[in-house]
Design an enzyme around this catalytic site. Structure first.
Site, PDB file in Angstrom:
ATOM      1  N   ASP A 116       6.718  -6.392   2.219  1.00 54.51           N
ATOM      2  CA  ASP A 116       6.951  -4.970   1.946  1.00 54.51           C
ATOM      3  C   ASP A 116       5.776  -4.072   2.320  1.00 54.51           C
ATOM      4  O   ASP A 116       5.950  -2.939   2.732  1.00 54.51           O
ATOM      5  CB  ASP A 116       7.270  -4.767   0.451  1.00 54.51           C
ATOM      6  CG  ASP A 116       6.227  -5.387  -0.472  1.00 54.51           C
ATOM      7  OD1 ASP A 116       5.247  -5.961   0.036  1.00 54.51           O
ATOM      8  OD2 ASP A 116       6.384  -5.309  -1.707  1.00 54.51           O
ATOM      9  N   HIS A 117       4.550  -4.574   2.237  1.00 54.58           N
ATOM     10  CA  HIS A 117       3.395  -3.700   2.387  1.00 54.58           C
ATOM     11  C   HIS A 117       3.042  -3.392   3.842  1.00 54.58           C
ATOM     12  O   HIS A 117       2.339  -2.429   4.116  1.00 54.58           O
ATOM     13  CB  HIS A 117       2.160  -4.321   1.720  1.00 54.58           C
ATOM     14  CG  HIS A 117       2.127  -4.125   0.232  1.00 54.58           C
ATOM     15  ND1 HIS A 117       3.103  -4.614  -0.599  1.00 54.58           N
ATOM     16  CD2 HIS A 117       1.230  -3.488  -0.575  1.00 54.58           C
ATOM     17  CE1 HIS A 117       2.804  -4.294  -1.856  1.00 54.58           C
ATOM     18  NE2 HIS A 117       1.679  -3.610  -1.855  1.00 54.58           N
ATOM     19  N   ASP A 181       0.071  -8.260  -7.512  1.00 62.06           N
ATOM     20  CA  ASP A 181       0.180  -6.834  -7.263  1.00 62.06           C
ATOM     21  C   ASP A 181       0.080  -6.153  -8.613  1.00 62.06           C
ATOM     22  O   ASP A 181       0.696  -6.603  -9.585  1.00 62.06           O
ATOM     23  CB  ASP A 181       1.520  -6.498  -6.602  1.00 62.06           C
ATOM     24  CG  ASP A 181       1.494  -5.073  -6.089  1.00 62.06           C
ATOM     25  OD1 ASP A 181       1.265  -4.882  -4.891  1.00 62.06           O
ATOM     26  OD2 ASP A 181       1.683  -4.151  -6.911  1.00 62.06           O
ATOM     27  N   ARG A 469       0.374   6.080  -7.781  1.00 65.99           N
ATOM     28  CA  ARG A 469      -1.067   6.267  -7.537  1.00 65.99           C
ATOM     29  C   ARG A 469      -1.302   7.492  -6.677  1.00 65.99           C
ATOM     30  O   ARG A 469      -0.514   7.778  -5.783  1.00 65.99           O
ATOM     31  CB  ARG A 469      -1.625   5.060  -6.795  1.00 65.99           C
ATOM     32  CG  ARG A 469      -2.009   4.037  -7.759  1.00 65.99           C
ATOM     33  CD  ARG A 469      -2.819   2.916  -7.240  1.00 65.99           C
ATOM     34  NE  ARG A 469      -2.913   2.048  -8.397  1.00 65.99           N
ATOM     35  CZ  ARG A 469      -2.829   0.747  -8.381  1.00 65.99           C
ATOM     36  NH1 ARG A 469      -2.734   0.120  -7.235  1.00 65.99           N
ATOM     37  NH2 ARG A 469      -2.884   0.066  -9.493  1.00 65.99           N
ATOM     38  N   SER A 664      -5.849  -1.551  -7.591  1.00 65.29           N
ATOM     39  CA  SER A 664      -5.017  -2.645  -7.114  1.00 65.29           C
ATOM     40  C   SER A 664      -5.595  -4.021  -7.430  1.00 65.29           C
ATOM     41  O   SER A 664      -6.743  -4.181  -7.840  1.00 65.29           O
ATOM     42  CB  SER A 664      -4.798  -2.496  -5.619  1.00 65.29           C
ATOM     43  OG  SER A 664      -5.394  -3.520  -4.911  1.00 65.29           O
ATOM     44  N   ARG A 666      -5.945  -6.259  -5.089  1.00 59.99           N
ATOM     45  CA  ARG A 666      -6.383  -6.870  -3.830  1.00 59.99           C
ATOM     46  C   ARG A 666      -7.710  -7.586  -4.012  1.00 59.99           C
ATOM     47  O   ARG A 666      -8.729  -6.991  -4.355  1.00 59.99           O
ATOM     48  CB  ARG A 666      -6.454  -5.829  -2.713  1.00 59.99           C
ATOM     49  CG  ARG A 666      -7.427  -4.713  -2.937  1.00 59.99           C
ATOM     50  CD  ARG A 666      -7.217  -3.593  -1.936  1.00 59.99           C
ATOM     51  NE  ARG A 666      -6.011  -2.849  -2.237  1.00 59.99           N
ATOM     52  CZ  ARG A 666      -5.820  -1.553  -1.974  1.00 59.99           C
ATOM     53  NH1 ARG A 666      -6.744  -0.858  -1.366  1.00 59.99           N
ATOM     54  NH2 ARG A 666      -4.699  -0.955  -2.307  1.00 59.99           N
TER      55      ARG A 666
HETATM   56  C1  MIC Z   1      -1.220  -0.847  -4.523  1.00 62.28           C
HETATM   57  O1  MIC Z   1      -0.281  -0.258  -5.056  1.00 62.28           O
HETATM   58  O2  MIC Z   1      -2.394  -0.440  -4.532  1.00 62.28           O
HETATM   59  C2  MIC Z   1      -0.949  -2.164  -3.841  1.00 62.28           C
HETATM   60  C3  MIC Z   1      -1.130  -2.004  -2.404  1.00 62.28           C
HETATM   61  O3  MIC Z   1       0.391  -2.539  -4.066  1.00 62.28           O
HETATM   62  C4  MIC Z   1      -1.910  -3.196  -4.428  1.00 62.28           C
HETATM   63  C5  MIC Z   1      -1.861  -4.518  -3.790  1.00 62.28           C
HETATM   64  C6  MIC Z   1      -2.699  -4.693  -2.573  1.00 62.28           C
HETATM   65  O4  MIC Z   1      -3.629  -3.953  -2.323  1.00 62.28           O
HETATM   66  O5  MIC Z   1      -2.428  -5.668  -1.859  1.00 62.28           O
HETATM   67  C7  MIC Z   1      -1.764  -3.386  -5.930  1.00 62.28           C
HETATM   68  O6  MIC Z   1      -1.333  -2.477  -6.595  1.00 62.28           O
HETATM   69  O7  MIC Z   1      -2.154  -4.431  -6.456  1.00 62.28           O
HETATM   70 FE1  SF4 Z   2       4.057  -0.820  -2.809  1.00 64.01          FE
HETATM   71 FE2  SF4 Z   2       2.020  -0.784  -4.533  1.00 64.01          FE
HETATM   72 FE3  SF4 Z   2       3.186   1.470  -3.701  1.00 64.01          FE
HETATM   73 FE4  SF4 Z   2       4.498  -0.100  -5.274  1.00 64.01          FE
HETATM   74  S1  SF4 Z   2       2.614   0.957  -5.771  1.00 64.01           S
HETATM   75  S2  SF4 Z   2       5.319   0.875  -3.456  1.00 64.01           S
HETATM   76  S3  SF4 Z   2       3.833  -2.124  -4.604  1.00 64.01           S
HETATM   77  S4  SF4 Z   2       2.024   0.015  -2.466  1.00 64.01           S
END
Ligand code: MIC
Ligand code: SF4
Length: 781
Positions: A116-117, A181, A469, A664, A666
């Protein structure tokens, strides 16, 4: 280089376990959880000597050693056996690489990977998906092969965002899962304890070890009344975020309860739990009720709902909890849904809450443009059928009056099932009629995968989203984009007005004809009357026997790189480490390891380390992403300095302020510093997932015992961490900074390593600990 792990005898037997991943949670997984339920609840009551919250029931039922495990809130580390693991593609790559390095045969816990990302939002759904398949084929092929090899379910690109797919297929009341995640808590909308973790924790569970986390504090949110008009579930969490702030949930599970809880749809509950991540909470959850049973049934899981009903009385807190919540929760928040006003939070931080009618004035006072340059709905937070029906109901009214969106309007459906259903029910057509563009079922603009032609990146511009976010640079990589988060219906209203100076509760919009149009409040429908349309199936089951599958990583790839284990601790104190950086203000994982264009390197540690600390504000100069190279005094990007120091074999440390690593899961934000020779991060406080990620990669996260020590660290100081040989749980660490004039400042730090976790530090990483337990594998050629 090809890497073909094999069974101990080289044969690779058929999958022996029942975990083989399926497209939905099988009853065989749910039944044992409910069979244990009455006994676990009785044991919990006996051990704690009182009635239980719902959270405590789920936790006790998943303890590895329920009779012996300590349960002191905020103190004891508990060991759990979650029912499932979910990985998204941006983190699955590094998890897969660590899994290969760990040398396993197969994964004993049902696990799925969700693509998805990595899908960019540029034109529209179909072309964007095609170009993602093309651009990321090497990564997708790698993940597909790893899934087949280890017995993991694979959700193809286009099938949807991890949390929506999990809610539709896997979450179940009273279950426990972890996901790589931070928004994994979305599954709390179906009463699951769903915790966002870094890949290291996922690997623990995927290698049959327990999931280790501190026994949480409990925050109770007591909901009364009923939402109406423009107020929606999103406002509940925007309100809670405003009250608790981005650190208020640290170390806590947020449990919702009260008569108001039962009035919110399961997907609305998921929205609330999803964004609990923005409080730093371990997770959030709602008790089992009819809305959950209805959602389970509508998504083809009526039998799961039936099984849950057999223990329904205990899939919620004991009655005494509702009667006297202060006795059971560390903190209680009261929300009367009937009086909750629509909110909009931002910019730059998700806890800056404004009433919808007041945000325009705030923007004027704070130099934020009130004109809106783009409006976006969808994401894992807000793209349920209910959300879309509410948004479409506003769009229909607008179209009937000849109104169109006055800004660019983008829609990212959360899953293929939602997309197909809202297309069939003509909700997409309603949105398109006012000018919306439908993007792929993926994260897209929520994670900086938005290829946006911004008019002038040096000028501030305002966007409004229904996401969770809104850190600077989050959506389009432009720090001048000021993002506000609100409900999808409110985003549509703002898109129609084109400005933050608009309150649909009191204002009208002037149509081209000159007539003023007052929008009626949105009307939503929880579940589709005609049932869900699953759309194109995106699930690929692993073969029965994956042992013959070779996982190939090309040595010349710029997307994937096999991992070399980090060295073990050499037994010496850390002496005179240069300070690579001191961060000012927020230092989120987006600032430590940006996403957006860098997502393409999530499987290549060396390449992604090129983004290290590029978004961090330098406390000494206020510059972003650059500082003084301690080796020669030149100004360079932090990423370059880190690379140069590591090539010269000079270890370093970094200093952060509050809630370092917010955001996140990550783990690149922890692996990159480690890869480049970072040994210690000192901060006033850490975000939970990131602190664990650092520990797992062998970095010492140290918290200043006296927060004012942060002020006293200078650019040219050298920091020593002493007495490491006697590093022990709950024991302060002695540190010293040496100034250029030779004077010292001794200071104390605390850490959160448990006895077991210290092994990670000693071995150099948690992965090294696993490797030690898996001798003789894998075989790399
Ligand atoms: C996000 O919403 O910041 C992400 C991208 O989904 C991250 C995961 C990632 O950086 O791989 C998260 O929320 O953990
Ligand atoms: Fe994707 Fe993270 Fe955004 Fe949700 S918050 S849509 S998991 S990047």
């Amino acid at each position: 280089m090809s890497l073909t792990p094999q069974g101990p005898d080289g044969s690779g037997a058929r999958r022996a376990h029942a975990a083989a991943a399926t497209p939905s949670t099988p009853l065989s997984l749910v039944e044992p959880v409910y069979a244990r339920w009455p006994g676990a609840v009785a044991l919990g009551r006996e051990r704690l000597g009182r009635p239980l919250t719902f959270t405590e029931k789920v936790l006790v039922n998943h303890l590895r050693r329920p009779r012996r495990q300590e349960m002191a809130r905020g103190r004891s580390y508990a060991e759990f056996d979650p029912d499932r693991v979910a990985l998204q593609d941006a983190l699955a790559q590094i998890v897969a690489l660590q899994l290969l390095a760990a040398g396993l045969d197969e994964v004993p816990v049902p696990t799925t990977v969700h693509c998805d990302h990595l899908i960019q939002a540029k034109v529209a759904s179909a072309p964007d998906l095609r170009s993602a398949l093309d651009l990321n084929s090497e990564v997708y092929d790698f993940l597909r092969a790893v899934c087949a090899r280890f017995g993991i379910g694979f959700w193809e690109p286009g099938s949807g965002i991890i949390h929506q797919v999990v809610l539709e297929n896997y979450a179940f009341p009273g279950g426990m899962m972890i996901g790589t995640d931070s928004h994994t808590p979305n599954a709390g909308g179906l009463g699951m304890v769903a915790i966002g973790v870094g890949g290291g924790d996922a690997i623990d569970v995927m290698t049959g070890q327990a999931f280790n986390v501190r026994w949480p504090r409990l925050i109770g949110v007591h909901l009364t009344g009923r939402l109406s008009g423009w107020s929606s579930p999103k406002d509940v969490i925007l309100d809670v975020a405003g009250r608790l702030t981005v650190t208020g949930g640290t170390g806590a599970i947020v449990e919702y309860f009260g008569s108001g809880a039962d009035t919110i749809s399961a997907t609305g509950k998921a929205t609330i739990c999803n964004m609990g991540a923005e409080l730093g909470a371990t997770t959030s959850l709602f008790p089992f009720d009819d809305t959950m049973a209805a959602y389970l049934t509508a998504t083809g899981r009526g039998e799961v709902a039936g099984r849950a009903s057999t223990v329904a009385g205990d899939l919620r807190a004991d009655p005494a909890v509702g009667a006297d919540p202060e006795r059971f929760f560390d903190q209680v928040i009261e929300i009367d849904l009937s009086t909750l006003a629509p909110l909009i939070n931002g910019p730059d931080t998700p806890d800056r809450a404004h009433r919808v009618g007041e945000v325009g004035a705030w923007a004027h006072d704070n130099g934020v443009p009130s004109g809106i340059s783009a409006a976006l709905i969808g994401s894992c937070t807000n793209s349920s059928y209910e959300d879309m029906t509410r948004a479409a109901s506003i769009a229909r009214q607008a179209a009937a009056h000849g109104l169109r969106a006055r800004t660019r309007l983008l829609v990212t459906p959360g899953s293929e099932q939602v997309r197909a259903t809202i297309e069939r029910d003509r909700l997409l057509a309603d949105l398109e009629a006012i000018g919306a563009t439908v993007l792929a079922n993926a994260c897209g603009p929520c994670i900086g995968q938005w290829d946006r032609a911004t008019p002038d990146p040096t000028e501030r511009n305002t966007i409004v989203t229904s996401f969770n976010r809104n850190f600077p640079k989050r959506n389009d990589g432009n720090a001048n984009t000021k993002a506000f988060v609100t409900s999808p219906d409110m985003v549509i209203a703002y898109a129609l007005a084109g400005t933050l100076d608009f309150d649909p509760l009191t204002d009208s919009i002037t149509a081209d004809s000159g007539a003023g149009v007052r929008l009626e409040p949105p009307v939503g429908q929880n579940l589709p009357e005609l049932g869900f349309d699953p759309g194109a199936s995106g699930f690929v089951a692993p073969p029965d026997d994956g042992s013959g599958i070779a996982v190939v990583v090309s040595p010349t790839s710029d997307r994937l790189q096999l991992l070399t284990p980090f060295p073990a601790w050499d037994g010496h104190d850390y002496v005179d480490l240069p300070v690579l950086l001191k961060a000012k203000g927020k230092c989120t994982t987006d600032q430590i390891s940006a996403a957006g264009p860098w997502l393409r390197y999530r499987g290549h540690l060396e390449n992604i380390s090129g983004n290290l600390f590029l978004g961090v504000t330098n406390a000494f100069t206020d510059a972003t992403g650059e500082g003084k190279d301690p080796s020669d005094g030149q100004t360079r990007s932090f990423a370059d300095i880190a690379r140069r120091l590591s090539l010269s074999g000079i270890p370093w440390c970094a200093v952060g302020a509050e809630n370092y690593g917010e955001g996140s899961s990550r783990e690149h934000a922890a692996m990159e510093p480690r890869y480049r020779g970072g040994l210690v991060i000192l901060a006033r406080s850490f975000a939970r997932i990131h602190e664990t990620n650092l520990k797992k990669q062998g970095i010492l996260p140290l918290t200043f015992a006296d927060p004012t020590t942060y002020e006293r660290i200078g650019e040219d100081d050298r920091i020593s961490v002493l007495g490491l040989a006697s590093l022990a749980p709950d024991t302060p660490v002695h540190c010293r900074t040496t100034r250029p004039d030779g004077t010292h400042l001794d200071f104390g730090c605390t850490h959160t390593f448990s006895r077991d976790q210290l092994e990670w530090f000693h071995a150099g990483s948690a992965l090294n600990v696993i490797r030690r337990r898996q001798p003789g594998r894998p075989t790399a050629t």
